[in-house]
Design an enzyme around this catalytic site. Structure first.
Site, PDB file in Angstrom:
ATOM      1  N   ASP A 155      68.009  49.307  12.192  1.00 22.93           N
ATOM      2  CA  ASP A 155      67.639  48.149  13.019  1.00 22.93           C
ATOM      3  C   ASP A 155      68.910  47.473  13.527  1.00 22.93           C
ATOM      4  OD1 ASP A 155      64.796  46.223  13.079  1.00 22.93           O
ATOM      5  OD2 ASP A 155      66.703  45.404  13.814  1.00 22.93           O
TER       6      ASP A 155
ATOM      7  N   ASP B 165      72.140  50.858  16.036  1.00 23.95           N
ATOM      8  CA  ASP B 165      71.411  50.853  17.308  1.00 23.95           C
ATOM      9  C   ASP B 165      70.785  52.229  17.562  1.00 23.95           C
ATOM     10  OD1 ASP B 165      70.828  50.777  20.171  1.00 23.95           O
ATOM     11  OD2 ASP B 165      72.094  48.990  20.196  1.00 23.95           O
TER      12      ASP B 165
ATOM     13  N   THR C  12      51.902  51.046  22.945  1.00 25.11           N
ATOM     14  CA  THR C  12      51.052  49.886  23.191  1.00 25.11           C
ATOM     15  C   THR C  12      49.913  50.208  24.155  1.00 25.11           C
ATOM     16  OG1 THR C  12      51.066  47.703  24.246  1.00 25.11           O
ATOM     17  CG2 THR C  12      52.721  49.220  24.993  1.00 25.11           C
ATOM     18  N   ASP C  13      48.849  49.409  24.087  1.00 28.53           N
ATOM     19  CA  ASP C  13      47.753  49.569  25.050  1.00 28.53           C
ATOM     20  C   ASP C  13      48.148  49.057  26.438  1.00 28.53           C
ATOM     21  OD1 ASP C  13      47.769  46.832  24.531  1.00 28.53           O
ATOM     22  OD2 ASP C  13      45.654  46.701  23.961  1.00 28.53           O
ATOM     23  N   GLU C  14      49.285  48.326  26.518  1.00 26.53           N
ATOM     24  CA  GLU C  14      49.672  47.747  27.815  1.00 26.53           C
ATOM     25  C   GLU C  14      50.037  48.815  28.836  1.00 26.53           C
ATOM     26  OE1 GLU C  14      51.915  44.248  28.007  1.00 26.53           O
ATOM     27  OE2 GLU C  14      51.142  43.457  26.137  1.00 26.53           O
TER      28      GLU C  14
ATOM     29  N   TYR D  60      58.014  45.364  30.661  1.00 25.87           N
ATOM     30  CA  TYR D  60      57.842  45.823  29.274  1.00 25.87           C
ATOM     31  C   TYR D  60      56.892  47.020  29.233  1.00 25.87           C
ATOM     32  CZ  TYR D  60      55.554  46.150  24.722  1.00 25.87           C
ATOM     33  OH  TYR D  60      54.996  46.637  23.573  1.00 25.87           O
TER      34      TYR D  60
ATOM     35  N   LYS E 275      57.605  50.970  28.156  1.00 28.43           N
ATOM     36  CA  LYS E 275      56.890  51.677  27.074  1.00 28.43           C
ATOM     37  C   LYS E 275      56.207  52.926  27.639  1.00 28.43           C
ATOM     38  CE  LYS E 275      56.444  50.642  23.295  1.00 28.43           C
ATOM     39  NZ  LYS E 275      57.277  50.880  22.073  1.00 28.43           N
TER      40      LYS E 275
ATOM     41  N   ASN F 150      46.915  44.199  20.505  1.00 27.70           N
ATOM     42  CA  ASN F 150      47.710  43.063  20.009  1.00 27.70           C
ATOM     43  C   ASN F 150      47.626  42.920  18.498  1.00 27.70           C
ATOM     44  OD1 ASN F 150      47.272  42.450  22.908  1.00 27.70           O
ATOM     45  ND2 ASN F 150      48.365  40.581  22.379  1.00 27.70           N
TER      46      ASN F 150
HETATM   47  P1  NAD Z   1      59.604  43.042  17.369  1.00 24.07           P
HETATM   48  O1  NAD Z   1      60.195  42.552  18.640  1.00 24.07           O
HETATM   49  O2  NAD Z   1      59.081  42.065  16.384  1.00 24.07           O
HETATM   50  O3  NAD Z   1      60.684  43.932  16.587  1.00 24.07           O
HETATM   51  C1  NAD Z   1      61.487  44.870  17.229  1.00 24.07           C
HETATM   52  C2  NAD Z   1      62.557  45.318  16.250  1.00 24.07           C
HETATM   53  O4  NAD Z   1      63.355  46.329  16.883  1.00 24.07           O
HETATM   54  C3  NAD Z   1      63.515  44.211  15.816  1.00 24.07           C
HETATM   55  O5  NAD Z   1      63.743  44.266  14.415  1.00 24.07           O
HETATM   56  C4  NAD Z   1      64.787  44.521  16.565  1.00 24.07           C
HETATM   57  O6  NAD Z   1      65.957  44.078  15.893  1.00 24.07           O
HETATM   58  C5  NAD Z   1      64.720  46.037  16.644  1.00 24.07           C
HETATM   59  N1  NAD Z   1      65.508  46.571  17.760  1.00 24.07           N
HETATM   60  C6  NAD Z   1      65.484  46.175  19.054  1.00 24.07           C
HETATM   61  N2  NAD Z   1      66.360  46.885  19.773  1.00 24.07           N
HETATM   62  C7  NAD Z   1      66.921  47.783  18.929  1.00 24.07           C
HETATM   63  C8  NAD Z   1      67.883  48.817  19.082  1.00 24.07           C
HETATM   64  N3  NAD Z   1      68.450  49.070  20.272  1.00 24.07           N
HETATM   65  N4  NAD Z   1      68.224  49.556  18.002  1.00 24.07           N
HETATM   66  C9  NAD Z   1      67.659  49.315  16.791  1.00 24.07           C
HETATM   67  N5  NAD Z   1      66.753  48.332  16.580  1.00 24.07           N
HETATM   68  C10 NAD Z   1      66.392  47.578  17.650  1.00 24.07           C
HETATM   69  O7  NAD Z   1      58.510  44.087  17.801  1.00 24.07           O
HETATM   70  P2  NAD Z   1      57.056  44.378  17.151  1.00 24.07           P
HETATM   71  O8  NAD Z   1      56.100  43.390  17.670  1.00 24.07           O
HETATM   72  O9  NAD Z   1      57.213  44.560  15.701  1.00 24.07           O
HETATM   73  O10 NAD Z   1      56.733  45.769  17.839  1.00 24.07           O
HETATM   74  C11 NAD Z   1      57.172  46.987  17.244  1.00 24.07           C
HETATM   75  C12 NAD Z   1      56.733  48.149  18.119  1.00 24.07           C
HETATM   76  O11 NAD Z   1      55.321  48.166  18.240  1.00 24.07           O
HETATM   77  C13 NAD Z   1      57.282  48.089  19.547  1.00 24.07           C
HETATM   78  O12 NAD Z   1      57.627  49.392  19.941  1.00 24.07           O
HETATM   79  C14 NAD Z   1      56.116  47.561  20.365  1.00 24.07           C
HETATM   80  O13 NAD Z   1      56.179  48.044  21.687  1.00 24.07           O
HETATM   81  C15 NAD Z   1      54.949  48.152  19.611  1.00 24.07           C
HETATM   82  N6  NAD Z   1      53.678  47.403  19.681  1.00 24.07           N
HETATM   83  C16 NAD Z   1      53.660  46.063  19.382  1.00 24.07           C
HETATM   84  C17 NAD Z   1      52.445  45.385  19.384  1.00 24.07           C
HETATM   85  C18 NAD Z   1      52.360  43.919  19.028  1.00 24.07           C
HETATM   86  O14 NAD Z   1      51.303  43.320  19.167  1.00 24.07           O
HETATM   87  N7  NAD Z   1      53.429  43.287  18.545  1.00 24.07           N
HETATM   88  C19 NAD Z   1      51.261  46.059  19.723  1.00 24.07           C
HETATM   89  C20 NAD Z   1      51.328  47.431  20.049  1.00 24.07           C
HETATM   90  C21 NAD Z   1      52.551  48.080  20.018  1.00 24.07           C
HETATM   91  O1  DAU Z   2      48.695  44.645  23.719  1.00 25.36           O
HETATM   92  C1  DAU Z   2      49.785  44.957  22.885  1.00 25.36           C
HETATM   93  C2  DAU Z   2      50.941  44.038  23.206  1.00 25.36           C
HETATM   94  O2  DAU Z   2      50.608  42.768  22.683  1.00 25.36           O
HETATM   95  C3  DAU Z   2      52.277  44.526  22.654  1.00 25.36           C
HETATM   96  O3  DAU Z   2      52.618  45.739  23.250  1.00 25.36           O
HETATM   97  C4  DAU Z   2      53.380  43.493  22.900  1.00 25.36           C
HETATM   98  O4  DAU Z   2      54.581  43.915  22.274  1.00 25.36           O
HETATM   99  C5  DAU Z   2      52.940  42.165  22.311  1.00 25.36           C
HETATM  100  O5  DAU Z   2      53.907  41.178  22.609  1.00 25.36           O
HETATM  101  C6  DAU Z   2      51.576  41.753  22.865  1.00 25.36           C
HETATM  102  O6  DAU Z   2      51.697  41.435  24.277  1.00 25.36           O
HETATM  103  P1  DAU Z   2      50.948  40.170  24.921  1.00 25.36           P
HETATM  104  O7  DAU Z   2      51.641  39.798  26.168  1.00 25.36           O
HETATM  105  O8  DAU Z   2      49.486  40.402  24.990  1.00 25.36           O
HETATM  106  O9  DAU Z   2      51.217  39.101  23.743  1.00 25.36           O
HETATM  107  P2  DAU Z   2      51.590  37.548  23.792  1.00 25.36           P
HETATM  108  O10 DAU Z   2      51.448  37.033  22.395  1.00 25.36           O
HETATM  109  O11 DAU Z   2      52.875  37.292  24.491  1.00 25.36           O
HETATM  110  O12 DAU Z   2      50.429  36.932  24.679  1.00 25.36           O
HETATM  111  C7  DAU Z   2      49.075  37.069  24.320  1.00 25.36           C
HETATM  112  C8  DAU Z   2      48.253  36.434  25.415  1.00 25.36           C
HETATM  113  O13 DAU Z   2      48.455  35.022  25.358  1.00 25.36           O
HETATM  114  C9  DAU Z   2      48.653  36.858  26.810  1.00 25.36           C
HETATM  115  O14 DAU Z   2      47.483  36.922  27.627  1.00 25.36           O
HETATM  116  C10 DAU Z   2      49.562  35.742  27.294  1.00 25.36           C
HETATM  117  C11 DAU Z   2      48.998  34.534  26.587  1.00 25.36           C
HETATM  118  N1  DAU Z   2      49.976  33.486  26.223  1.00 25.36           N
HETATM  119  C12 DAU Z   2      51.084  33.878  25.535  1.00 25.36           C
HETATM  120  C13 DAU Z   2      52.025  32.954  25.161  1.00 25.36           C
HETATM  121  C14 DAU Z   2      53.274  33.374  24.412  1.00 25.36           C
HETATM  122  C15 DAU Z   2      49.737  32.156  26.530  1.00 25.36           C
HETATM  123  O15 DAU Z   2      48.704  31.823  27.140  1.00 25.36           O
HETATM  124  N2  DAU Z   2      50.669  31.241  26.138  1.00 25.36           N
HETATM  125  C16 DAU Z   2      51.812  31.581  25.484  1.00 25.36           C
HETATM  126  O16 DAU Z   2      52.641  30.685  25.182  1.00 25.36           O
END
Ligand code: NAD
Ligand code: DAU
Length: 371
Positions: free
Chosen positions: A35, A61, A133-135, A159, A163, A188
């Site tokens: 990380d 990295d 991700t589903d995005e 983003y 992905k 999410n």
């Molecule tokens: P996060 O942003 O919380 O964590 C990302 C981690 O990656 C951090 O620890 C960061 O330090 C590390 N990182 C970033 N750049 C790096 C690099 N160049 N080398 C090594 N480490 C690095 O992300 P998350 O929410 O835990 O998401 C993790 C994965 O799951 C991502 O690939 C994201 O696209 C995917 N994902 C997230 C969600 C969600 O809801 N959070 C949903 C579906 C998929």
């Molecule tokens: O669907 C999976 C994705 O879910 C992951 O791939 C991403 O890494 C993760 O960040 C998340 O993306 P979203 O954009 O859906 O998550 P976020 O929490 O940023 O926002 C959720 C929803 O809420 C979105 O419709 C935007 C809205 N939102 C978000 C923030 C931060 C608000 O209305 N207000 C806010 O302040």
């Protein structure tokens, strides 16, 4: 003998939950975390296993192919689980470069290292699991069927596009070189250790701190929410029995409108404050401390550009093929999450004291930051 995992991004939200989950359920396995500790990475999230001899933390990295190759060799890694990414849509709108560098370039650097060591090296059995991700599928209309694994890619944010590009590279390394890859596209996540730029922890902490809750646009956008440990279990199911070259959608079958979600969180917190008067003393800026409902903090703000209206996942394939179904209900998952943020104030305070405060100020002109 157990498996030997390299977990990229293991100090981030889902990665840390995965490492904790994996070590608790696979006593024979070794886990190496790689990380870069960006703003989103936090070693404190792995504190519970910091002294576990089965865990090694490497500050490095994913774009550094040489480091990755050396780790794959010296640690005799057979399973790579790739979480590391820039993950926040809003940040990708303000500064897309880092998303291309890490999510596209970083994933490609990992694939090159895996190919060099696993395919051009000793040819050992291996798995490269890519967490996506589903995005990548874009936005659904209200009556559209949910995304399945054959839905056309149509990413809308930098983003999501980064992905999507990484998903294609992973697929290409399977088809062209025979790398044993699997990909999961998840909805999410929410739960412990989530960085408070994302909607659920942002709402919870803003209520505790008495800051306004920004709801983008009309708040009627829909997301499908999955408790993070269920996502970890889904990845485990794919690692155990998924077929190389296949992709699996993971979701919660739990579509909720943002405004409804924010209101639910507000009401759950109000109930917690009512049941425990010590909370109002501890969080003196919260609306509950002034006898006001948490919902009084909701503010409708300018919409996110290119904001996807609705996500929904058809998780039928992983259920049929691998027998995976989420365990948590939305209610039980939200309660666990609220408990965790109430009990781990030092974790989120340390996160807020860092670069995130600066980002909030530049993003919202100080509106949501109480100095
Ligand atoms: P996060 O942003 O919380 O964590 C990302 C981690 O990656 C951090 O620890 C960061 O330090 C590390 N990182 C970033 N750049 C790096 C690099 N160049 N080398 C090594 N480490 C690095 O992300 P998350 O929410 O835990 O998401 C993790 C994965 O799951 C991502 O690939 C994201 O696209 C995917 N994902 C997230 C969600 C969600 O809801 N959070 C949903 C579906 C998929
Ligand atoms: O669907 C999976 C994705 O879910 C992951 O791939 C991403 O890494 C993760 O960040 C998340 O993306 P979203 O954009 O859906 O998550 P976020 O929490 O940023 O926002 C959720 C929803 O809420 C979105 O419709 C935007 C809205 N939102 C978000 C923030 C931060 C608000 O209305 N207000 C806010 O302040």
């Amino acid at each position: 003998m157990g498996r030997r995992l390299l977990v990229t991004g293991g100090a981030g939200f889902i990665g840390a939950n995965f490492v904790l989950y994996w070590l608790s359920r696979h006593p024979e396995d070794r886990v190496v975390v790689l990380d870069a500790l960006t703003y989103a990475g936090n070693r404190a999230s792995l504190a519970a296993v910091a002294d576990d001899p089965r865990l090694r933390f490497v500050h490095g990295d994913i774009r550094d192919t040489e480091t990755v190759e050396a780790l794959l060799r010296t640690e005799a890694i057979d399973t790579l689980v790739h979480f590391a990414a820039e993950s926040h849509v809003d940040r990708s709108i303000h500064g897309p470069d880092a998303f291309i560098d890490t999510n596209v370039g970083g994933t490609h650097a990992l694939l090159k290292a895996a190919r060099a060591v696993w395919l051009q090296g000793d040819g050992r059995p291996h798995r490269f699991h890519h967490v996506s991700t589903d995005e990548v599928y874009g936005s659904l209309g209200p009556e559209d069927p949910p995304f399945n694994e054959r839905t056309r890619y149509a990413p809308n944010s930098p983003y999501a596009a980064s992905k999507a590009a990484s998903d294609h590279l992973v697929r290409a390394y399977h088809r062209t070189y025979g790398l044993q890859v699997t990909t999961s596209n998840c909805s999410n996540n929410y739960g412990p250790f989530q960085f408070p730029e994302k909607l659920i922890p942002l709402t919870l902490i803003n209520v505790l701190e008495g800051r306004e809750i920004p709801v983008y646009g009309d708040g009627r956008q829909v997301r499908d929410w999955l408790y993070v440990e269920d996502h970890c279990r889904g990845i485990e199911a794919v690692l155990d029995a998924g077929i190389p070259g296949e992709t699996y959608n993971i979701g919660g079958c739990n579509e909720v409108r943002n405004l409804d979600l924010v209101r639910t969180l507000c009401r759950l917190l109000d109930a917690r404050f009512e049941a425990d008067p010590a909370l109002a003393r501890r969080h003196g800026r919260s609306p509950a401390a002034r006898g006001e409902p948490a919902e009084s903090l909701i503010r409708f703000v300018k919409d996110r550009p290119g904001h996807d209206r609705r996500y929904a996942i058809d998780a039928g394939k992983i259920a049929r093929a691998l027998g995976f179904r989420p365990i948590e209900t939305f209610e039980s998952g939200l309660r666990k999450t609220i408990d965790w943020y109430l009990e781990h104030e030092s974790w989120w305070r340390s996160v807020l004291d860092g670069s995130y405060r600066h980002w909030l100020k530049t993003q919202y002109g100080g509106q949501f930051v109480n100095d």
